[in-house]
Each structure stands twice: as structure tokens, then as C-alpha cells.
Enzyme design. Structure first.
Site, PDB file in Angstrom:
ATOM      1  N   GLU A 165      -9.597   1.539  -2.802  1.00  0.00           N
ATOM      2  CA  GLU A 165      -8.692   2.619  -3.217  1.00  0.00           C
ATOM      3  C   GLU A 165      -9.461   3.911  -3.463  1.00  0.00           C
ATOM      4  O   GLU A 165     -10.501   3.907  -4.119  1.00  0.00           O
ATOM      5  CB  GLU A 165      -7.933   2.219  -4.492  1.00  0.00           C
ATOM      6  CG  GLU A 165      -7.070   0.977  -4.339  1.00  0.00           C
ATOM      7  CD  GLU A 165      -5.899   1.172  -3.365  1.00  0.00           C
ATOM      8  OE1 GLU A 165      -5.619   2.321  -2.962  1.00  0.00           O
ATOM      9  OE2 GLU A 165      -5.258   0.153  -3.017  1.00  0.00           O
TER      10      GLU A 165
ATOM     11  N   HIS B 292      -8.042  -3.367  -4.095  1.00  0.00           N
ATOM     12  CA  HIS B 292      -6.943  -4.326  -3.938  1.00  0.00           C
ATOM     13  C   HIS B 292      -7.396  -5.434  -2.996  1.00  0.00           C
ATOM     14  O   HIS B 292      -7.966  -5.156  -1.932  1.00  0.00           O
ATOM     15  CB  HIS B 292      -5.703  -3.642  -3.334  1.00  0.00           C
ATOM     16  CG  HIS B 292      -4.706  -3.204  -4.360  1.00  0.00           C
ATOM     17  ND1 HIS B 292      -4.329  -1.889  -4.525  1.00  0.00           N
ATOM     18  CD2 HIS B 292      -3.993  -3.925  -5.278  1.00  0.00           C
ATOM     19  CE1 HIS B 292      -3.425  -1.818  -5.499  1.00  0.00           C
ATOM     20  NE2 HIS B 292      -3.200  -3.037  -5.969  1.00  0.00           N
TER      21      HIS B 292
HETATM   22  N1  PCA Z   1      -1.314  -6.276  -8.515  1.00  0.00           N
HETATM   23  C1  PCA Z   1      -0.325  -5.364  -9.069  1.00  0.00           C
HETATM   24  C2  PCA Z   1      -0.506  -5.455 -10.569  1.00  0.00           C
HETATM   25  C3  PCA Z   1      -1.357  -6.655 -10.797  1.00  0.00           C
HETATM   26  C4  PCA Z   1      -1.872  -7.036  -9.483  1.00  0.00           C
HETATM   27  O1  PCA Z   1      -2.725  -7.922  -9.271  1.00  0.00           O
HETATM   28  C5  PCA Z   1      -0.388  -3.956  -8.497  1.00  0.00           C
HETATM   29  O2  PCA Z   1      -0.804  -3.793  -7.332  1.00  0.00           O
HETATM   30  O3  PCA Z   1      -0.019  -3.005  -9.181  1.00  0.00           O
END
Ligand code: PCA
Length: 206
Positions: free
Chosen positions: A81, A167
Site C-alpha cells: 500500500e 495487504h
Molecule cells: N482486512 C480488513 C480489516 C482487517 C483485515 O484483515 C481491511 O482490509 O480493512
């Protein structure tokens, strides 16, 4: 333990009973990368409490590097990100039942923070090892973006303390939990060893 690197993951949320980001954070806890000990911890998927616990951990450990992890089940690559925005807008309630809509993460905070991780060097390093990876310019508007923004806000006055958000995809045959832990170790190593990010067009990383 004198941990210089903090890695966080999240508890399961929504309809999921597991969250690979938590598994990775716990797998890396107390491991060593480039001479630094990692502290791994799991945050609740709750807007207020997640940021509070993260800030407490930063205060306690004073880490030189913080990487927060979360699950993006709809993505098939490790997403590095680039930007956290000052906007909560929850599609579903968090695990405490809170559902903020169109509210700032930090009242009167800047609109956005850029990551201070060398994401292009990380992407290049991961791709070289065969990991599916992409750069992302949106961490969404749910708890992950909230924590990412709170992290960058907390680090803004700590010269030389770097942080960012990654992520991870759902684990599959292509990318297993063990693979993800290896990928994140590489991410930590590159972050520690790359003071200035490489600068190439994002589309050229493969
Ligand atoms: N993914 C969510 C919140 C917790 C997670 O593991 C998100 O992308 O906001």
C-alpha cells in the site's frame, strides 16, 4: 526482548473464521531478520481499539520499522500500500459493531499520508523471488486503512522510524501461509536495507 521491528496482523472479521495476516504476524514473532528481532502482534478488527493498541505498542517498543498487515480477500497478489487516507467509510460493522461512515480517522489530520516503506524495491525483490506482488494506491476505507493512517500519524514526528501497510491475499495453493511468512521476511529485510527507494515506473515491476 528488544524488538526493533513490529509486525501486526488482524483477527478474523466478516464471514471469515481465519485471517492469514494474523498467522503471518504470529509466525514472525521473535524471529530475527537482518539482526533485528521482530515482535508480532494481532490487532482486533475494531476501528478505535486497533489504533489504540498499535499506538501503545509503538510507545512501548519504539521500533525502527512497523509493518501492519491485513487481509484483502478479493486480491490475488501481495499488495504493497502506498497511501493512507483520512477517511473511514465502513461497508460492514467492525467486530465491535461500529460502522463509521464518512468520518475522519484523525480530526483535522492531513488528507493522506504516503508510506515510508521502499515499496518499489520491495515489489522488485518479491517479484524476483516469484511472489505475486502489486503496488496499491488504496487500502480501502475500513479498519486496515484506519490503522495504516493511525500508524503514519503516530510516526510523523519520529525521524528515521519507518512504517507502512501490506495487504495479503487469501492463502491458496499458489501462495501458502508459509510462503507468505517468507515473503514478509523478505519485505522486512528490504525495508531495513533500502534507505532510499528505487524510482522506476510502477508498471515496470515484474
Ligand atoms: N482486512 C480488513 C480489516 C482487517 C483485515 O484483515 C481491511 O482490509 O480493512
Amino acid at each position: 526482548m528488544n524488538a526493533r521491528v513490529l509486525i501486526t496482523g488482524f483477527e478474523p472479521f466478516g464471514n471469515d473464521s481465519t485471517n492469514p495476516s494474523a498467522d503471518v504476524a504470529l509466525a514472525l514473532d521473535e524471529t530475527t531478520v537482518a539482526g533485528r528481532t521482530i515482535a508480532g502482534m494481532v490487532l482486533p478488527v475494531e476501528f478505535e481499539e486497533s489504533a489504540r493498541r498499535l499506538k501503545n505498542a509503538i510507545r512501548e517498543l519504539d521500533p525502527e520499522l512497523v509493518i501492519c498487515l491485513g487481509l484483502a480477500a478479493s486480491r490475488s497478489a501481495i499488495s504493497l500500500e502506498r497511501v493512507a487516507v483520512n477517511l473511514d467509510d465502513a461497508r460492514i460493522p467492525d467486530n465491535a459493531g461500529q460502522r463509521p461512515v464518512d468520518t475522519p480517522v484523525v480530526t483535522s489530520g492531513p488528507t493522506a499520508y504516503l508510506t515510508t516503506l521502499p515499496v518499489k524495491a520491495m515489489a522488485a525483490g518479491l517479484a524476483k523471488q516469484g511472489f505475486p506482488v502489486e503496488l496499491s494506491s488504496s487500502a480501502g476505507n475500513y479498519v486496515c486503512n484506519h490503522v495504516f493512517y493511525a500508524l503514519m500519524h503516530a510516526l510523523r514526528r519520529h525521524e528515521g522510524r519507518r512504517g507502512g501497510f501490506v495487504h495479503v491475499p487469501t492463502v491458496s495453493e499458489r501462495i501458502t501461509s508459509a510462503n507468505l511468512s517468507e515473503a514478509l521476511k523478505l519485505v522486512v529485510r528490504i525495508a531495513l536495507e533500502t534507505p532510499i527507494d528505487i524510482s522506476i515506473p510502477a508498471g515496470r515491476i515484474d
